[in-house]
Design a protein around this motif. Structure first.
Motif, PDB file in Angstrom:
ATOM      1  N   GLN A  26      33.663  37.655  36.733  1.00 40.52           N
ATOM      2  CA  GLN A  26      33.870  39.095  36.537  1.00 40.52           C
ATOM      3  C   GLN A  26      34.660  39.374  35.269  1.00 40.52           C
ATOM      4  O   GLN A  26      34.372  40.343  34.549  1.00 40.52           O
ATOM      5  CB  GLN A  26      34.590  39.692  37.751  1.00 40.52           C
ATOM      6  CG  GLN A  26      33.787  39.688  39.033  1.00 40.52           C
ATOM      7  CD  GLN A  26      33.786  38.346  39.756  1.00 40.52           C
ATOM      8  OE1 GLN A  26      34.419  37.382  39.306  1.00 40.52           O
ATOM      9  NE2 GLN A  26      33.075  38.278  40.873  1.00 40.52           N
ATOM     10  N   LEU A  27      35.647  38.553  34.973  1.00 40.46           N
ATOM     11  CA  LEU A  27      36.445  38.735  33.761  1.00 40.46           C
ATOM     12  C   LEU A  27      35.603  38.429  32.524  1.00 40.46           C
ATOM     13  O   LEU A  27      35.576  39.218  31.570  1.00 40.46           O
ATOM     14  CB  LEU A  27      37.675  37.821  33.797  1.00 40.46           C
ATOM     15  CG  LEU A  27      38.537  37.805  32.526  1.00 40.46           C
ATOM     16  CD1 LEU A  27      39.073  39.189  32.200  1.00 40.46           C
ATOM     17  CD2 LEU A  27      39.691  36.798  32.679  1.00 40.46           C
ATOM     18  N   ALA A  30      33.052  41.199  31.851  1.00 44.66           N
ATOM     19  CA  ALA A  30      33.641  42.438  31.341  1.00 44.66           C
ATOM     20  C   ALA A  30      33.966  42.321  29.855  1.00 44.66           C
ATOM     21  O   ALA A  30      33.722  43.253  29.078  1.00 44.66           O
ATOM     22  CB  ALA A  30      34.901  42.785  32.138  1.00 44.66           C
ATOM     23  N   GLU A 245      40.272  42.235  36.683  1.00 42.77           N
ATOM     24  CA  GLU A 245      39.170  41.278  36.837  1.00 42.77           C
ATOM     25  C   GLU A 245      39.651  39.835  36.859  1.00 42.77           C
ATOM     26  O   GLU A 245      38.924  38.944  37.306  1.00 42.77           O
ATOM     27  CB  GLU A 245      38.160  41.445  35.690  1.00 42.77           C
ATOM     28  CG  GLU A 245      37.443  42.784  35.687  1.00 42.77           C
ATOM     29  CD  GLU A 245      38.176  43.837  34.871  1.00 42.77           C
ATOM     30  OE1 GLU A 245      37.570  44.873  34.575  1.00 42.77           O
ATOM     31  OE2 GLU A 245      39.364  43.616  34.509  1.00 42.77           O
ATOM     32  N   PRO A 332      41.924  47.476  32.671  1.00 44.11           N
ATOM     33  CA  PRO A 332      40.658  46.775  32.898  1.00 44.11           C
ATOM     34  C   PRO A 332      40.260  45.998  31.647  1.00 44.11           C
ATOM     35  O   PRO A 332      40.542  46.429  30.520  1.00 44.11           O
ATOM     36  CB  PRO A 332      39.679  47.916  33.194  1.00 44.11           C
ATOM     37  CG  PRO A 332      40.539  49.021  33.717  1.00 44.11           C
ATOM     38  CD  PRO A 332      41.831  48.910  32.954  1.00 44.11           C
TER      39      PRO A 332
END
Length: 360
Positions: A26-27, A30, A245, A332
């Motif tokens: 997820q990191l 992103a 994330e 984020p």
């Protein structure tokens, strides 16, 4: 930006691969979606675990990303020194109601199997830490279209990276959080690390490879500084630890700006190799006595670190962090990339406004 990097990222920001569960798909997704280069950390994972994360990441983004591998360790630790350290840690095992790990759990981190997986299922970028691959390995990745990056902590290591045939050198300053990517673990060199700006300048005069600069970078103006020194991009790790994330434990994220943790140090306490983290009780009590024994000490302390994290006790965890940790922002990951890019543009504009300034 160097031609080796222009197709990989729209802005010169690389998310550092942070092993131990921080650099989750997820990191990485992103960061890549925002125009940077996201990274997965294959260190401490099985080859299948790495492959499953790559599949998950590919389902989240069509943008380029990277996978980081740990090089197998050639130096063998003194078993007696490891035994003495294990005896010292017995109280920690009792405190956290767990057993110490087996120091002989493996030395190569599944390197050959991971290489085979990455060559059979090529990814855009593969980077290497703790040493330099052979020219044959790097040539194999070139044949499948994978860009290769290798960490160096001295100009001499950077020259070895260039001779081996890598596409990019990651220049890691002593300010960096987590493990120093030295090619050899020599205890007599502890504390002799070079600051990032000085190191980038030295490497720039030593090799012709594109440079990704890493170490303590938390703001866009700092990215501008390393670009002005000759780097093509900047790699940030600690800056992304605090993002939602990130897979870092909540207490790790909070510790970055917690006034209880005022500084970082390089320590062998948790893994047997020099790594920079927030100074806590475990580091103070055990750091001075930890042997040069990687990955034996890593395996030994792994259950202790997991138990401390489960208990929410930051005093027993490896709180890896760079020297700029107090500047962490809980944004984020995509927004953080955007903010950093805006700060970089502002720094370039400010520099160009001075007589004799430049907008490069």
């Amino acid at each position: 930006m160097s031609s080796a990097l222009t197709d990989l990222l729209r802005c010169p920001i690389v998310q550092a691969p942070m092993a131990g569960g921080v650099s989750v798909p997820q990191l990485a997704a992103a960061v890549s979606e925002a125009g940077g280069l996201g990274f997965l950390a294959a260190g401490y994972k099985t080859a299948d675990g790495m492959y499953q994360e790559i599949k998950q990441l590919r389902g989240l983004t069509g943008r380029p990303f990277g996978v980081n591998l740990f090089m197998p360790q050639q130096e063998h630790a003194d078993p007696a020194a490891v035994d003495v350290y294990a005896h010292q840690l017995a109280g920690e095992a009792g405190w956290y109601d767990t057993e110490l790990g087996d120091p002989d759990s493996g030395r190569d981190d599944g390197y050959d199997i991971k290489l085979a997986v990455l060559l059979d299922n090529p990814v855009p970028v593969v980077s290497f830490h703790f040493g330099c691959p052979t020219p044959e390995v790097l040539a194999s990745f070139a044949r499948v279209g994978t860009v290769t990056m290798v960490t160096a902590t001295t100009a001499e290591e950077a020259q070895a990276v260039q001779r081996a045939g890598a596409d990019v050198v990651i220049v890691q300053g002593v300010e960096a959080g987590g493990h120093q990517g030295t090619h050899r673990d020599t205890p007599e060199a502890d504390g002799a690390g070079i600051g990032l700006l000085s190191l980038v300048a030295q490497v720039r005069e030593s090799v012709s490879l594109p440079i990704v600069a890493a170490g303590g970078i938390m703001r866009g103006a700092q990215i501008a500084a390393v670009l002005a020194e000759g780097a093509s991009a900047a790699q940030l790790g600690t800056a992304f630890v605090a993002t939602p994330e990130s897979g870092a434990a909540p207490v790790h994220k909070q510790a970055l700006t917690n006034p209880l943790f005022v500084r970082t140090e390089l320590t062998r306490a948790f893994s047997g190799r020099p790594a920079r983290g927030l100074v806590n009780r475990f580091m103070r009590e055990h750091g001075p006595y930890a042997p040069a024994a990687y990955p034996e000490v890593h395996h030994l302390t792994s259950p202790l670190r997991k138990a401390a994290a489960k208990a929410g006790d930051p005093q027993g965890m490896a709180l890896w962090a760079g020297q700029g940790h107090r500047m962490a922002r809980e944004l984020p990951a995509a927004q953080l990339v955007e903010v950093l890019a805006a700060e970089l543009d502002a720094a370039k504009t400010a520099l160009s406004s001075f007589p004799g300034g430049t907008d490069r």
